[in-house]
Design a protein around this motif. Structure first.
Motif, PDB file in Angstrom:
ATOM      1  N   PRO A 125       0.824  -1.206   0.000  1.00  0.00           N
ATOM      2  CA  PRO A 125       0.000   0.000   0.000  1.00  0.00           C
ATOM      3  C   PRO A 125       0.864   1.264   0.000  1.00  0.00           C
ATOM      4  CG  PRO A 125      -0.752  -1.563   1.663  1.00  0.00           C
ATOM      5  CD  PRO A 125       0.568  -2.060   1.176  1.00  0.00           C
ATOM      6  N   MET A 126       0.404   2.274  -0.726  1.00  0.00           N
ATOM      7  CA  MET A 126       1.095   3.558  -0.741  1.00  0.00           C
ATOM      8  C   MET A 126       0.716   4.392   0.479  1.00  0.00           C
ATOM      9  SD  MET A 126       3.137   3.767  -3.319  1.00  0.00           S
ATOM     10  CE  MET A 126       3.461   1.996  -3.299  1.00  0.00           C
ATOM     11  N   ARG A 127       1.659   5.168   0.970  1.00  0.00           N
ATOM     12  CA  ARG A 127       1.406   6.098   2.069  1.00  0.00           C
ATOM     13  C   ARG A 127       1.136   7.485   1.487  1.00  0.00           C
ATOM     14  NH1 ARG A 127       6.820   4.696   5.670  1.00  0.00           N
ATOM     15  NH2 ARG A 127       6.677   2.411   5.489  1.00  0.00           N
ATOM     16  N   LEU A 152      -0.001   8.241  -8.136  1.00  0.00           N
ATOM     17  CA  LEU A 152      -1.391   8.689  -8.032  1.00  0.00           C
ATOM     18  C   LEU A 152      -1.952   8.310  -6.657  1.00  0.00           C
ATOM     19  CD1 LEU A 152      -3.514  10.067  -9.842  1.00  0.00           C
ATOM     20  CD2 LEU A 152      -4.206   7.793 -10.611  1.00  0.00           C
ATOM     21  N   ALA A 153      -1.684   7.070  -6.219  1.00  0.00           N
ATOM     22  CA  ALA A 153      -2.196   6.621  -4.927  1.00  0.00           C
ATOM     23  C   ALA A 153      -1.497   7.316  -3.759  1.00  0.00           C
ATOM     24  CB  ALA A 153      -2.034   5.109  -4.796  1.00  0.00           C
ATOM     25  N   ALA A 154      -0.232   7.714  -3.945  1.00  0.00           N
ATOM     26  CA  ALA A 154       0.498   8.397  -2.874  1.00  0.00           C
ATOM     27  C   ALA A 154       0.197   9.886  -2.816  1.00  0.00           C
ATOM     28  CB  ALA A 154       2.001   8.183  -3.061  1.00  0.00           C
ATOM     29  N   GLY A 155      -0.505  10.408  -3.803  1.00  0.00           N
ATOM     30  CA  GLY A 155      -0.831  11.830  -3.804  1.00  0.00           C
ATOM     31  C   GLY A 155       0.343  12.720  -4.173  1.00  0.00           C
ATOM     32  N   VAL A 156       1.238  12.221  -5.034  1.00  0.00           N
ATOM     33  CA  VAL A 156       2.433  12.971  -5.425  1.00  0.00           C
ATOM     34  C   VAL A 156       2.271  13.496  -6.854  1.00  0.00           C
ATOM     35  CG1 VAL A 156       4.931  12.871  -5.739  1.00  0.00           C
ATOM     36  CG2 VAL A 156       3.854  11.499  -3.956  1.00  0.00           C
ATOM     37  N   ARG A 206      -6.571   5.613  -3.021  1.00  0.00           N
ATOM     38  CA  ARG A 206      -6.283   4.675  -1.931  1.00  0.00           C
ATOM     39  C   ARG A 206      -7.578   4.067  -1.399  1.00  0.00           C
ATOM     40  NH1 ARG A 206      -2.933   8.783  -0.440  1.00  0.00           N
ATOM     41  NH2 ARG A 206      -4.188   9.343   1.390  1.00  0.00           N
ATOM     42  N   ALA A 207      -8.635   4.840  -1.355  1.00  0.00           N
ATOM     43  CA  ALA A 207      -9.923   4.314  -0.909  1.00  0.00           C
ATOM     44  C   ALA A 207     -10.427   3.226  -1.854  1.00  0.00           C
ATOM     45  CB  ALA A 207     -10.947   5.444  -0.802  1.00  0.00           C
ATOM     46  N   GLN A 248     -11.172  -0.614  -0.624  1.00  0.00           N
ATOM     47  CA  GLN A 248     -12.510  -1.188  -0.727  1.00  0.00           C
ATOM     48  C   GLN A 248     -12.475  -2.556  -1.415  1.00  0.00           C
ATOM     49  OE1 GLN A 248     -14.709   1.809  -2.831  1.00  0.00           O
ATOM     50  NE2 GLN A 248     -14.579   3.277  -1.143  1.00  0.00           N
ATOM     51  N   ARG A 249     -11.610  -2.692  -2.423  1.00  0.00           N
ATOM     52  CA  ARG A 249     -11.521  -3.967  -3.145  1.00  0.00           C
ATOM     53  C   ARG A 249     -10.068  -4.168  -3.588  1.00  0.00           C
ATOM     54  NH1 ARG A 249     -14.986  -5.468  -8.492  1.00  0.00           N
ATOM     55  NH2 ARG A 249     -13.451  -4.084  -9.433  1.00  0.00           N
ATOM     56  N   PRO A 250      -9.228  -4.768  -2.715  1.00  0.00           N
ATOM     57  CA  PRO A 250      -7.817  -4.956  -3.057  1.00  0.00           C
ATOM     58  C   PRO A 250      -7.667  -5.744  -4.363  1.00  0.00           C
ATOM     59  CG  PRO A 250      -8.200  -5.404  -0.734  1.00  0.00           C
ATOM     60  CD  PRO A 250      -9.547  -5.262  -1.366  1.00  0.00           C
ATOM     61  N   PRO A 251      -7.021  -5.173  -5.375  1.00  0.00           N
ATOM     62  CA  PRO A 251      -6.995  -5.810  -6.701  1.00  0.00           C
ATOM     63  C   PRO A 251      -6.369  -7.204  -6.723  1.00  0.00           C
ATOM     64  CG  PRO A 251      -6.447  -3.495  -6.900  1.00  0.00           C
ATOM     65  CD  PRO A 251      -6.488  -3.793  -5.433  1.00  0.00           C
ATOM     66  N   LEU A 252      -5.240  -7.408  -6.046  1.00  0.00           N
ATOM     67  CA  LEU A 252      -4.601  -8.725  -6.113  1.00  0.00           C
ATOM     68  C   LEU A 252      -5.512  -9.805  -5.538  1.00  0.00           C
ATOM     69  CD1 LEU A 252      -2.203 -10.520  -6.765  1.00  0.00           C
ATOM     70  CD2 LEU A 252      -1.227  -9.920  -4.531  1.00  0.00           C
ATOM     71  N   GLU A 253      -6.099  -9.546  -4.381  1.00  0.00           N
ATOM     72  CA  GLU A 253      -6.990 -10.525  -3.781  1.00  0.00           C
ATOM     73  C   GLU A 253      -8.199 -10.790  -4.676  1.00  0.00           C
ATOM     74  OE1 GLU A 253      -5.412  -8.193  -2.218  1.00  0.00           O
ATOM     75  OE2 GLU A 253      -4.265  -9.304  -0.725  1.00  0.00           O
TER      76      GLU A 253
END
Length: 407
Positions: free
Chosen positions: A231-233, A319-323, A385-386, A390-395
């Motif tokens: 997960p990205m921070r 994108l997920a880290a907000g950078v 990130r939300a 909500q639905r982790p892609p790998l899983e």
């Protein structure tokens, strides 16, 4: 780096309750394809299934080998020096460059994939940018398509749409369809009725965010999300540096190295394939140069701006880290990614493939200080990130593979 599959001839009987999975990767280069397949394959092995991979570019198979997945060398569709369609306006152009206008080349590839299928006898084939493997596996195994949006168009398409207007399309869908069907007929197989059937399957899982999907408006359901390593921070409030991920080819383009050297001690960079001279120049300028991949969840949290060539993977990570992102696009897939995130207000996209373009370090530094872009990027990070939480892609992808295996 590839290892031989230790089972000669016909496969042994699988353990009670287990099934056999073939991971098939055919077109494209880089570790992104093999890394994602390795993560899926490792989860399927942990669930008790037998997994083997077939790659037409075994020199990128290290992630699969490291995951303990046996690797078979698969046939290359692309004949040597086959670059007669120097265009990229549609996926048809890109597939033509890979040999999909050459029936004899496709025949050889189909025969090679069928030999692998005869040997492995899979119950499920997980396909990544593998049109010939897709056709060879028809009526022989269940198929699930995976890949980023650019490499996985909707299978319902009767024509591949225009992706950009930088140049006109040169290859025609009807010519490719005819060439593919000639190759299939020569192999004694039924033809296909549309170009989208090159990516047909019992299921499809698009491993990117909808924002980075060039076919988003044409899909029956949105892209599923990227298979991130971790997960990205969220980017820290005191983030100040610039992180660059550019390969040796990008650094060799006119003006790139000089622009990066101006950034000096602000710059951290991972430059795979860079020459010793490039590395020495960067270090002399005060940049921190890494010789191996970094944990992006850690690096991006302290980064004010990420500079890269437009790969879907790092674009999704940032994108997920907000950078905010500064994209030096090397080819059409990079360009599509760069333009998409620029349109969303979180990036600037620059055409490194244009010989007239020379990077401007003042433009890079100005965007690093752009407060509006920083705020928009933070908001986009929270949204994306939300989605992942909500639905982790790998899983979710593994669950869909397991559902097919249990059908």
């Amino acid at each position: 780096m590839a290892s031989s599959w230790p089972i000669a001839g016909a496969p042994q009987e699988a353990a009670l309750g287990s099934r056999r999975v073939l991971l098939a990767w055919e077109l494209g280069v880089g570790y992104g394809h093999s890394t994602k397949l390795a993560r899926v394959g490792a989860r399927l092995r942990a669930a008790g299934h037998e997994v083997v991979a077939a790659c037409s570019r075994p020199y990128f198979s290290a992630p699969l080998v490291e995951a303990g997945i046996p690797v078979i060398a698969a046939p290359e569709t692309t004949p040597p020096d086959y670059r007669t369609i120097p265009a990229s306006a549609t996926l048809t152009d890109s597939l033509a460059q890979a040999g999909l206008l050459d029936p004899r080349a496709m025949q050889r590839s189909l025969a090679g994939w069928r030999a692998i299928l005869d040997r492995v006898r899979p119950d499920l084939v997980v396909l990544d940018y593998a049109p010939m493997a897709t056709l060879a596996a028809r009526n022989r195994a269940l198929r699930i398509q995976t890949g980023v949006g650019f490499c996985l168009p909707p299978q319902e398409l009767t024509a591949f749409p225009l992706l950009h207007t930088l140049m006109p399309p040169l290859a025609r869908d009807e010519d490719m369809l005819a060439a593919v069907n000639r190759a299939l007929a020569a192999e004694g197989s039924d033809g296909i009725d549309r170009v989208g059937a090159l990516f047909e399957g019992n299921d499809a899982f698009v491993t990117t965010f909808p924002l980075l999907d060039p076919y988003a408006d044409l899909r029956q359901r949105p892209a599923d999300g990227p298979l991130m390593t971790e997960p990205m921070r969220e980017r820290r409030a005191d983030a100040a540096g610039i992180f660059a991920y550019l390969n040796g080819d990008g650094l060799a383009r006119p003006g790139v190295l000089a622009a990066l050297c101006v950034l000096g001690p602000m710059l951290e960079i991972y430059p795979p394939g860079a020459t010793p001279a490039c590395l020495a120049a960067l270090r002399a300028a005060g940049a921190r140069v890494y010789g191996e991949p970094q944990r992006l969840s850690v690096v991006l949290a302290r980064t004010r701006l990420v500079l890269h060539q437009g790969n879907a993977g790092i674009a999704a990570d940032a994108l997920a880290a907000g950078v905010p992102q500064y994209v030096l696009c090397q080819h059409v897939e990079h360009y599509l990614n760069g333009e998409a995130i620029a349109a969303a207000g979180v990036a600037r996209s620059r055409p490194l493939f244009d010989p007239r373009y020379v990077p401007d370090p003042t433009d890079i530094l100005a965007f690093a200080e752009d407060q509006d872009a920083a705020h928009v990027a933070l908001a986009a990070g929270r949204i994306h990130r939300a989605l992942l939480e909500q639905r982790p892609p790998l899983e979710h992808l593994v669950a869909r593979c397991l559902a097919l295996l249990s059908a």
